[in-house]
Design an enzyme around this catalytic site. Structure first.
Site, PDB file in Angstrom:
ATOM      1  N   ARG A  80      15.063  -1.670   2.213  1.00 38.98           N
ATOM      2  CA  ARG A  80      14.896  -2.323   3.515  1.00 38.98           C
ATOM      3  C   ARG A  80      15.778  -3.563   3.604  1.00 38.98           C
ATOM      4  O   ARG A  80      16.307  -4.032   2.595  1.00 38.98           O
ATOM      5  CB  ARG A  80      13.427  -2.746   3.691  1.00 38.98           C
ATOM      6  CG  ARG A  80      12.445  -1.601   3.537  1.00 38.98           C
ATOM      7  CD  ARG A  80      11.097  -2.112   2.979  1.00 38.98           C
ATOM      8  NE  ARG A  80      10.182  -1.003   2.701  1.00 38.98           N
ATOM      9  CZ  ARG A  80       9.281  -0.533   3.552  1.00 38.98           C
ATOM     10  NH1 ARG A  80       9.127  -1.110   4.726  1.00 38.98           N
ATOM     11  NH2 ARG A  80       8.512   0.481   3.234  1.00 38.98           N
ATOM     12  N   ARG A 120       0.829  -1.209   0.000  1.00 41.33           N
ATOM     13  CA  ARG A 120       0.000   0.000   0.000  1.00 41.33           C
ATOM     14  C   ARG A 120       0.861   1.255   0.000  1.00 41.33           C
ATOM     15  O   ARG A 120       0.456   2.300   0.478  1.00 41.33           O
ATOM     16  CB  ARG A 120      -0.957   0.011   1.193  1.00 41.33           C
ATOM     17  CG  ARG A 120      -0.315  -0.012   2.561  1.00 41.33           C
ATOM     18  CD  ARG A 120      -1.311   0.335   3.639  1.00 41.33           C
ATOM     19  NE  ARG A 120      -0.771   0.024   4.959  1.00 41.33           N
ATOM     20  CZ  ARG A 120      -1.024  -1.092   5.628  1.00 41.33           C
ATOM     21  NH1 ARG A 120      -1.831  -1.999   5.107  1.00 41.33           N
ATOM     22  NH2 ARG A 120      -0.495  -1.299   6.807  1.00 41.33           N
ATOM     23  N   ASP A 174      11.101  -6.576   7.066  1.00 39.41           N
ATOM     24  CA  ASP A 174      10.651  -5.698   5.989  1.00 39.41           C
ATOM     25  C   ASP A 174      10.336  -4.294   6.504  1.00 39.41           C
ATOM     26  O   ASP A 174      10.109  -3.379   5.712  1.00 39.41           O
ATOM     27  CB  ASP A 174       9.423  -6.284   5.285  1.00 39.41           C
ATOM     28  CG  ASP A 174       8.271  -6.572   6.238  1.00 39.41           C
ATOM     29  OD1 ASP A 174       8.451  -7.428   7.106  1.00 39.41           O
ATOM     30  OD2 ASP A 174       7.203  -5.938   6.105  1.00 39.41           O
TER      31      ASP A 174
END
Length: 523
Positions: free
Chosen positions: A199, A103, A268
């Site tokens: 990340r 998202r 993550d």
């Protein structure tokens, strides 16, 4: 309104050839091009002017329709090519495979005043990585992220920034507590700003798939642009890992210093830059408790509790180390870096605690002073922020009486003062006696010590009940509290006497209220 766009990630690394937003597994690509969802009626709720200046915007740009449209996803700037990043991750200790920006959409990269920034829209619609979700976000979580990003920055904690909070005008269905009672909530989009959103999981997914060529490309790109001075080759990858470790360590020390609990330290959610990222069910310690976690999903095992954050950071770094072993060819030098983390954490934690207590520097035997204090803070429900802030009023001549008056400087920090009797009171008296003697060994005077303490112990933090009050008001169209809290949290170490009401313990009504004590990953 002009954005100084300078995209480089998408020009340096391979893209997914499919430009649709359809959900799928992505192979041999670092990202996928996506198209943001157009909101029905975007409305700016708040913008951070200093973040706007960082990315080259003018002071009045946030009042324009262009600002509202671009940073809600309604309009894509001509030179931009939005994308979502591919990454994996360990969630609650288990490998979850491909995750990616489900998202979040990187709108563009910009360069201004010699600095490079990535602009990311969170809640702007589905991407190939959305899995079964809709890619949207609600006002509740978006407001919390916007305010907290900026609050953390002004606390001096490494963090992503937040440019804007924009309501979309659309209703989003969410099951807040995952209890089978979904409800519609107002939707919103936050524009996050960071050097990049690479990340730990960005490396993990490539290593897990054996895509070692792309793994090397990503590592080389990251080193070139964000870790200046590192030479190419195996030793360079080890040094890269060492610097990521150091940055992560510095971030965790600051979390512990201000009492911040992330809540979802999955790999993550770990930035390669050592920045706090992905503000979900976070919280600040109110009653001092190493076992506390704000995340309802984690309340059984408490993996991500406050006291475990240093160990989880180390565990996550070990997963990153495993991912880059193919580049180094030998795990041993990476293990040595991890061992350095453990040693260095103890030293930096002692320095941090010494600063919070106003000691010139940690000395032999101070570990006992720190440990005894932490046990006492657990013995009675004690507000962390208020305790350390009030402690600055205790001086070298502080009187330790036989009653309870010696606790007056910190009395406001106790939730249940009636517990301060018997053995607990005796323990506090013993600790204060030792503490005052230790202060007398300082070379600085009380005034200088108090000034130093107040520079590391904030007076104001974004307590969950404060954010919830702002959410409640904003849900009915009143954004005044967003603006008030934003202004308050810009100077968290200042006294701000006109805002003294926010320097208070959590009210009783917030103790068990959803959004104040219980939070989920639902956003």
């Amino acid at each position: 309104m002009h954005l100084p766009i300078d995209d480089r990630f998408i020009h340096a690394l391979p893209a997914d050839p499919d430009r649709s937003n359809l959900r799928r597994q992505i192979r041999n690509a670092a990202f996928s091009y996506v198209t943001p969802r157009v909101p029905s009626q975007p409305r700016l709720l708040h913008a951070a002017p200093d973040v706007a200046a960082l990315i080259g915007l003018q002071p009045d740009d946030d009042q324009s329709d262009s600002f509202k449209n671009i940073f809600s996803g309604a309009v894509v700037p001509d030179e931009a090519d939005p994308y979502a990043m591919c990454y994996g991750g360990h969630q609650f200790g288990s490998w979850a495979g491909q995750l990616g920006d489900g998202r979040a959409i990187n709108l563009a990269e910009v360069k201004h005043a010699g600095q490079h920034w990535t602009l990311q829209l969170k809640g702007a619609g589905e991407t190939p990585y959305s899995r079964t979700a809709d890619g949207l976000a609600v006002l509740r979580s978006s407001l919390r992220e916007h305010l907290c990003s900026e609050a953390m920055f002004h606390l001096g904690v490494p963090t992503t920034r937040s440019l804007s909070l924009i309501a979309t005008g659309d209703a989003v269905l969410r099951d807040v507590m995952y209890d089978g009672h979904p409800e519609y909530e107002p939707g919103a989009v936050v524009c996050r700003v960071a050097p990049s959103f690479v990340r730990f999981g960005s490396f993990e997914i490539l290593a897990s798939r054996g895509e070692h060529g792309l793994l090397r490309q990503l590592a080389d790109y990251t080193i070139e642009h964000y870790f200046a001075g590192i030479a190419a080759g195996k030793e360079g990858y080890v040094e890269f890992f060492r610097q990521v470790t150091q940055r992560t360590l510095a971030m965790i020390i600051d979390w512990q210093r201000v009492g911040f609990v992330h809540g979802v330290m999955n790999t993550d959610n770990m930035s390669i830059h050592g920045l706090t990222i992905d503000y979900g069910p976070y919280g600040w310690l109110e009653g001092y408790d190493h076992a506390w976690t704000p995340n309802t999903t984690d309340r059984q095992h408490r993996r991500y509790r406050y006291g475990n954050q240093p160990q989880i950071a180390l565990w996550n770094l070990a997963q990153l180390a495993s991912a880059i072993v193919p580049l180094v060819g030998d795990a041993e030098p990476l293990r040595e870096v991890l061992a350095e983390f453990q040693t260095e954490f103890s030293a930096q934690y002692a320095m941090m605690m010494a600063a919070k207590l106003g000691l010139d520097e940690p000395r032999a035997g101070d570990e006992t002073l720190f440990e005894d204090l932490e046990q006492l803070l657990h013995a009675t429900e004690t507000d962390m922020t208020i305790f350390f802030r009030r402690l600055a009023a205790v001086g070298q001549a502080h009187t330790i009486d036989d009653g309870i008056d010696f606790l007056k400087p910190i009395a406001d920090a106790f939730y249940v003062p009636a517990e301060l009797t018997g053995e607990v009171l005796d323990q506090w008296r013993s600790w204060f006696t030792t503490y005052v003697l230790r202060l007398q060994a300082n070379t600085s005077n009380d005034a200088e010590r108090a000034r130093r303490m107040n520079a590391v112990n904030p007076k104001y933090v974004l307590r969950n009940y404060m954010a919830q009050l702002a959410i409640d008001k904003a849900t009915v169209g009143d954004v005044s509290l967003i603006h008030e809290l934003y202004d308050l949290l810009r100077t968290p170490y200042a006294e701000q006497p006109e805002r003294e009401a926010w320097f208070a313990k959590r009210p009783d009504w917030a103790r068990d209220k959803v959004g104040c004590s219980m939070l989920s990953c639902s956003s």
